[in-house]
Scaffold this active site. Structure first.
Site, PDB file in Angstrom:
ATOM      1  N   HIS A   1     -12.396   1.830  -3.925  1.00  0.00           N
ATOM      2  CA  HIS A   1     -11.594   1.149  -4.937  1.00  0.00           C
ATOM      3  C   HIS A   1     -12.330  -0.100  -5.394  1.00  0.00           C
ATOM      4  O   HIS A   1     -13.271  -0.565  -4.746  1.00  0.00           O
ATOM      5  CB  HIS A   1     -10.224   0.730  -4.374  1.00  0.00           C
ATOM      6  CG  HIS A   1      -9.328   1.868  -4.014  1.00  0.00           C
ATOM      7  ND1 HIS A   1      -8.135   2.119  -4.661  1.00  0.00           N
ATOM      8  CD2 HIS A   1      -9.435   2.826  -3.053  1.00  0.00           C
ATOM      9  CE1 HIS A   1      -7.552   3.173  -4.114  1.00  0.00           C
ATOM     10  NE2 HIS A   1      -8.326   3.620  -3.133  1.00  0.00           N
TER      11      HIS A   1
ATOM     12  N   ASP B   1      -2.155  -1.000  -4.079  1.00  0.00           N
ATOM     13  CA  ASP B   1      -2.495   0.385  -4.372  1.00  0.00           C
ATOM     14  C   ASP B   1      -1.195   1.175  -4.463  1.00  0.00           C
ATOM     15  O   ASP B   1      -0.542   1.433  -3.454  1.00  0.00           O
ATOM     16  CB  ASP B   1      -3.403   0.922  -3.269  1.00  0.00           C
ATOM     17  CG  ASP B   1      -3.825   2.364  -3.493  1.00  0.00           C
ATOM     18  OD1 ASP B   1      -3.394   2.975  -4.494  1.00  0.00           O
ATOM     19  OD2 ASP B   1      -4.590   2.892  -2.660  1.00  0.00           O
TER      20      ASP B   1
ATOM     21  N   TYR C   1       0.872  -1.174   0.000  1.00  0.00           N
ATOM     22  CA  TYR C   1       0.000   0.000   0.000  1.00  0.00           C
ATOM     23  C   TYR C   1       0.907   1.222   0.000  1.00  0.00           C
ATOM     24  O   TYR C   1       1.366   1.671   1.052  1.00  0.00           O
ATOM     25  CB  TYR C   1      -0.930  -0.019   1.209  1.00  0.00           C
ATOM     26  CG  TYR C   1      -1.774   1.229   1.373  1.00  0.00           C
ATOM     27  CD1 TYR C   1      -2.393   1.822   0.277  1.00  0.00           C
ATOM     28  CD2 TYR C   1      -1.963   1.804   2.623  1.00  0.00           C
ATOM     29  CE1 TYR C   1      -3.159   2.962   0.426  1.00  0.00           C
ATOM     30  CE2 TYR C   1      -2.738   2.938   2.782  1.00  0.00           C
ATOM     31  CZ  TYR C   1      -3.332   3.512   1.685  1.00  0.00           C
ATOM     32  OH  TYR C   1      -4.096   4.648   1.828  1.00  0.00           O
TER      33      TYR C   1
END
Length: 592
Positions: free
Chosen positions: A315, A192, A151
């Protein structure tokens, strides 16, 4: 157990405890072998057994050490793809070293450009967790596949330190991934990345200043291999050169799996603003990726898709499928979270038995021991006065609804204790007074006065205040058309008195104002006294009521309110999207 293919999925879940369905149902619906979540927003002290131990899966978490409810990643592996090793974070400062026989993965690369303090800072936010899996090739030879779940930080435009932090995290990630490649392993990076790579990955790249020169995009340019620049058709494999690094592009050893298979697909966004409802118009960005090393992508990548239909976060997931025969490990690595929930978790109070439990544990007669253990201790009130306790319990369990006057007048005689014949006679008295020209307002004083004047004639006890109040509420309800108790019977009994006074002013059920009209009148009076906020203005583009927003960004306008179009955000060319209407909320001027 092994499979011919392996499905890897990544999803920024925006809070693993915020799922509407049980986590097991979510994992099964995603239909993948390795499921990687980002932004779990959970720390070790908040992790419960239902999240850590899911039947059919083994999980591996990385928690933020800086604050609770922030960042965090988690990887769930189905039992038939159980990893042989797992490791938390990227730098290796929390691991045992590069020993390949240990439970960690190892191979950290050259980290001399980072200080120890900087590495700890990059690891403390819980942004990476890795799992290593054994796979078998078509020739039967075994190899290793490392899945790095990351992330990446978001660069706050108002904070220069976070911009630098993001770039340093990218560099640390690249060094570790390439070190694993150099060790002979295959590597897949999922998560991400918080940067849209190409203009096709952004809903409105023209609105971004210096789009191509963005530091994050420049790093992606140097990290990812682009097939068309080397004469290879995207989406096809070139087995002669698939695992060889061309001169001058040794650093570009990873492939964006989705763009490798779908180089021209537009609108494949993975993130949208929930505040503006931009998902309804698909006005977003593609910042969630699956990167595979070039050799694996060109020889084993089968499919990669963006699952925009999956709801539950700002998302959406991305899933890739590879041709790989996975060999599951016999035991889970020590990082597996199930080891923190072995056995039933007990509360502290369970270690300290209560007094009555210790008393029961004393030796008793063999025939009564089992009964004594199951017997609940009596309360102090119950043991002192059993008869009083039984009476109160029976009173509670009757379930009979009490009247309002009975609660207001403590100690007074309740209506349910009044003789029914006496109650009927008393109601007839009140109805006669009403039907024979009584005043418009029915009050408790009037009821008492009527009963007093006719006490000797009807024999009703007018000293009973509870009865007086009950009659007041009952008759008032009947006259307002609320169908009070015995309304039809009492009205019929008193109907013969109507003809005695033709000029009487009767205010009972037939002549009372309708309840709806009375409620409307009361609502109008309240609105006149308590005026709410004025209606919102209408937007210029659609003529529809605007929505009120508040500035959250720090600056001169923080906490200031404004009106904008209520429709979801979208491209300027989309007529169904939000128009450009904007209006500040102006406060009334104060003259004092």
């Amino acid at each position: 157990m092994s499979k011919d293919i392996i499905k890897i999925l990544t999803w920024n879940i925006n809070g693993i405890r915020a799922t509407k369905l049980p986590l097991k149902d979510v994992l099964n619906d995603l239909d993948a072998d390795i499921i990687c979540f980002q932004e779990t927003k959970i720390t070790r002290d908040l992790l419960d057994e239902a999240t850590a131990v899911v039947d059919g899966f083994n999980s591996y978490f990385s928690f933020s050490l800086v604050r609770s409810g922030y960042s965090g990643v988690a990887t769930y592996c189905k039992d038939h793809v159980t990893p042989v090793r797992a490791e938390n974070k990227l730098s290796g400062l929390l691991t045992a070293g590069n020993d390949a026989s240990s439970d960690t993965i190892g191979y950290y690369g050259n980290l001399e450009q980072f200080t120890e303090e900087e590495l700890k800072c990059l690891d403390n936010e819980g942004r990476a967790v890795m799992t290593e899996h054994k796979i078998r090739g078509q020739d039967g030879a075994e190899n290793s596949l490392v899945v790095i779940n990351v992330y990446c930080p978001r660069a706050d435009p108002e904070r220069e330190d976070r911009k630098s932090y993001k770039l340093r995290f990218y560099q640390l990630l690249q060094i570790r991934a390439e070190a694993l490649l150099n060790s002979g392993r295959h590597v897949v990076i999922v998560g991400d990345v918080n940067t849209s790579h190409k203009p096709i990955d952004h809903c409105d790249p023209a609105q971004c200043k210096a789009f191509a020169s963005h530091p994050g995009r420049k790093w992606l340019d140097g990290f990812l291999w682009t097939p068309e620049k080397e004469g290879t058709q995207p989406g096809t494999t070139n087995n002669d050169r698939s695992c060889e690094w061309p001169p001058g592009v040794a650093a570009k050893r990873f492939v964006d799996c989705f763009r490798f298979l779908h180089p021209t697909v537009q609108g494949a966004f993975t993130c949208w603003s929930t505040v503006t409802g931009a998902r309804q118009t698909n006005y977003g960005t593609r910042i969630d990726y699956i990167f595979a090393d070039r050799c694996l992508a060109t020889t084993a990548l089968v499919d990669c898709d963006v699952l925009q239909h999956v709801q539950g976060s700002d998302h959406c997931p991305v899933k890739a499928t590879f041709n790989a025969d996975v060999v599951a490990a016999n035991n889970c690595p020590s990082l597996c979270t199930k080891y923190g929930f072995s056995g039933k978790q007990q509360k502290l109070a369970e270690f300290f038995p209560k007094t009555h439990e210790r008393a029961v544990a004393q030796p008793l007669d063999v025939g009564t021991t089992a009964i004594a253990r199951d017997r609940k201790p009596q309360s102090k009130q119950q043991s002192r006065n059993p008869a009083e306790h039984a009476r109160k319990k029976a009173k509670i369990e009757t379930g009979k609804q009490r009247t309002l006057a009975g609660f207001l007048l403590k100690g007074a005689k309740k209506l349910d204790a009044v003789d029914s014949s006496q109650l009927t006679v008393a109601k007839q008295i009140i109805w006669k007074d009403v039907l024979n020209g009584g005043s418009e307002t029915i009050t408790g004083t009037r009821v008492q006065s009527t009963l007093t004047s006719t006490r000797s004639q009807y024999g009703v006890d007018t000293r009973n205040n509870a009865l007086t109040n009950e009659l007041y509420f009952s008759v008032r309800g009947e006259c307002n058309g609320q169908n009070g108790a015995d309304n039809a019977d009492v009205a019929a009994a008193a109907a013969g008195n109507r003809g005695k006074d033709p000029a009487s002013n009767v205010h009972c059920a037939a002549d009372a104002p309708a309840p709806a009209a009375a409620a409307k009148s009361q609502a109008a009076q309240w609105k006149g006294l308590l005026r709410g906020p004025p209606p919102p203005p209408v937007c210029r583009g659609h003529g529809e009521p605007c929505v009120l927003r508040t500035v959250k960004k720090s600056g001169p306008n923080v906490n200031r309110q404004f009106f904008v179009c209520a429709r979801p955000e979208g491209h300027k060319s989309n007529k169904e999207a939000r128009c450009e209407h904007f209006k500040w909320v102006t406060k009334p001027k104060k003259y004092l």
